[in-house]
Motif scaffolding. Structure first.
Motif, PDB file in Angstrom:
ATOM      1  N   LYS A 198       0.843  -1.175  -0.116  1.00 17.21           N
ATOM      2  CA  LYS A 198       0.014   0.026   0.094  1.00 17.21           C
ATOM      3  C   LYS A 198       0.827   1.428   0.296  1.00 17.21           C
ATOM      4  CE  LYS A 198      -3.539   2.348   2.588  1.00 17.21           C
ATOM      5  NZ  LYS A 198      -4.627   2.004   3.851  1.00 17.21           N
ATOM      6  N   ALA A 199       1.903   1.158   0.832  1.00 16.71           N
ATOM      7  CA  ALA A 199       2.617   2.320   0.956  1.00 16.71           C
ATOM      8  C   ALA A 199       3.337   2.833  -0.413  1.00 16.71           C
ATOM      9  CB  ALA A 199       3.895   2.325   1.963  1.00 16.71           C
ATOM     10  N   PHE A 200       4.001   1.630  -1.082  1.00 15.61           N
ATOM     11  CA  PHE A 200       4.423   1.816  -2.605  1.00 15.61           C
ATOM     12  C   PHE A 200       3.301   2.188  -3.709  1.00 15.61           C
ATOM     13  CE2 PHE A 200       7.814  -1.665  -2.063  1.00 15.61           C
ATOM     14  CZ  PHE A 200       8.752  -0.549  -2.171  1.00 15.61           C
ATOM     15  N   HIS A 201       2.183   2.084  -3.330  1.00 14.81           N
ATOM     16  CA  HIS A 201       1.006   2.464  -4.207  1.00 14.81           C
ATOM     17  C   HIS A 201       0.904   3.772  -4.056  1.00 14.81           C
ATOM     18  CE1 HIS A 201      -0.905  -0.746  -6.509  1.00 14.81           C
ATOM     19  NE2 HIS A 201      -1.060  -1.576  -5.613  1.00 14.81           N
ATOM     20  N   GLN A 202       0.959   4.328  -2.747  1.00  9.64           N
ATOM     21  CA  GLN A 202       0.684   5.658  -2.448  1.00  9.64           C
ATOM     22  C   GLN A 202       2.224   6.519  -2.767  1.00  9.64           C
ATOM     23  OE1 GLN A 202      -0.686   5.282   1.681  1.00  9.64           O
ATOM     24  NE2 GLN A 202      -2.941   5.017   0.897  1.00  9.64           N
ATOM     25  N   LYS A 203       3.098   5.876  -2.784  1.00 14.12           N
ATOM     26  CA  LYS A 203       4.429   6.549  -3.033  1.00 14.12           C
ATOM     27  C   LYS A 203       4.533   7.414  -1.632  1.00 14.12           C
ATOM     28  CE  LYS A 203       4.355   6.863  -8.362  1.00 14.12           C
ATOM     29  NZ  LYS A 203       4.742   7.599  -9.060  1.00 14.12           N
ATOM     30  N   ASN A 204       4.573   6.810  -0.578  1.00 11.93           N
ATOM     31  CA  ASN A 204       4.476   7.313   0.574  1.00 11.93           C
ATOM     32  C   ASN A 204       5.831   7.144   1.250  1.00 11.93           C
ATOM     33  OD1 ASN A 204       4.522   8.007   3.487  1.00 11.93           O
ATOM     34  ND2 ASN A 204       2.409   7.879   3.717  1.00 11.93           N
ATOM     35  N   THR A 205       6.811   7.931   1.128  1.00 11.80           N
ATOM     36  CA  THR A 205       8.189   7.658   1.581  1.00 11.80           C
ATOM     37  C   THR A 205       8.419   7.289   3.125  1.00 11.80           C
ATOM     38  OG1 THR A 205       9.026   9.317  -0.088  1.00 11.80           O
ATOM     39  CG2 THR A 205      10.645   8.558   1.845  1.00 11.80           C
TER      40      THR A 205
END
Length: 312
Positions: A121-128
């Protein structure tokens, strides 16, 4: 005053049971970063310090989160039989009948999958920030699954008269001999079934348990008690522990077991990171804002209400 003294002793005891030891967890995450392919490696190398330092946060959370301890292990010996019906994501288990009992026995293979989904999910959101946090945690749980003593209720030899074997195997051995290990593990692979992958890891670890305990007994029988134990300085504290000579003989008797499990943990970590990135559609991370790590705010003064002795 007695209560304070008891609390200090418990904290010192807890410190001796850190999974893999802080040094090993950091090393595993660092070398997993070096194993990543060119499309993904730049992001992780840019944040190498944060991913390395946060490798130990899951251990530190045990002090403040009563739900954390069970995520680091699974007591396979507490199952009468293991069914394939367990090799499914956590949310697919029967919540009323299974999850409560399973929590008591440890959930590390399911936790690997749960954290993998968070990283995806973090990769999807590009949330560093989220990528770094969940990647670091995923490396931690994956590494724990590669420790034989994380697969048994006799995790510290307390049931077999071998108290202290936990720290001997996964903390002192890596700290003393890591410099001689070959930590180049090659390219990661894509994992299409994370739960099954995690279960395979714990089964591989569990298969080594007899050797872990029997070799300790064999080396113990070859040495006098006076030579087996000595006072060892750790974290500015002088504690009675396995002697340096015993540690060396035990490590030699294991014939590379610790090195092989660390190499497996590094490759597993890199492969899980890589697979999550693939499953997220291979997002371009090159333009994400950098993340500045701050001093960790997780305190060491508080312990899990369940007690660290239930944590591996």
């Amino acid at each position: 005053m007695k209560t304070l003294f008891a609390a200090v002793l418990l904290i010192l005891f807890a410190a001796s049971l850190q999974s893999w030891g802080f040094f090993a967890h950091r090393t595993i995450n660092k070398h997993a970063t070096y194993s990543l392919p060119s499309d993904l490696a730049p992001f992780f190398k840019k944040h190498l310090y944060a991913i390395t330092e946060k490798a130990i946060n899951a251990d530190k959370r045990v002090y403040i989160d009563s739900a954390e301890s069970t995520r680091h292990f699974i007591d396979l010996d507490r199952y009468e039989h293991l069914s394939d019906s367990l090799v499914v994501p956590w949310f697919k288990l029967n919540k009323r009948l299974q999850q409560h009992d399973l929590l008591k026995r440890g959930i590390v293979p399911w936790q690997i999958d749960l954290t993998y989904r968070k990283l995806l999910k973090a990769f999807h959101q590009k949330n560093t920030k989220a990528i770094i946090r969940h990647a670091a945690d995923l490396g931690h749980y994956a590494s724990d699954a590669h420790v034989p003593l994380h697969t048994t209720s006799n995790y510290n030899g307390q049931l077999s008269g071998q108290v202290g074997i936990h720290a001997l195997w996964e903390t002192r051995s890596p700290e003393r001999f890591m410099h001689s290990y070959d930590l180049y593990v090659g390219k990661p692979v894509y994992i299409d079934n994370v739960v099954e992958f995690a279960w395979n890891a714990v089964h591989e670890s569990h298969a080594l348990l007899d050797s872990v305990f029997e070799l300790e007994k064999k080396v113990s029988a070859s040495m006098s008690h006076r030579m087996k134990k000595s006072y060892v300085l750790r974290n500015n504290l002088l504690m009675l522990n396995y002697s340096d000579e015993f540690c060396e003989r035990y490590h030699e008797a294991m014939n590379g077991m610790v090195e092989r499990r660390i190499r497996k943990a590094i490759h597993a970590t890199a492969s899980l990171w890589y697979s999550a990135w693939i499953d997220a559609g291979q997002p371009d991370l090159s333009k994400l804002a950098p993340f500045e790590i701050k001093k960790d705010s997780i305190p060491y003064q508080r312990l899990s209400p369940k007690g660290r002795e239930e944590w591996h």
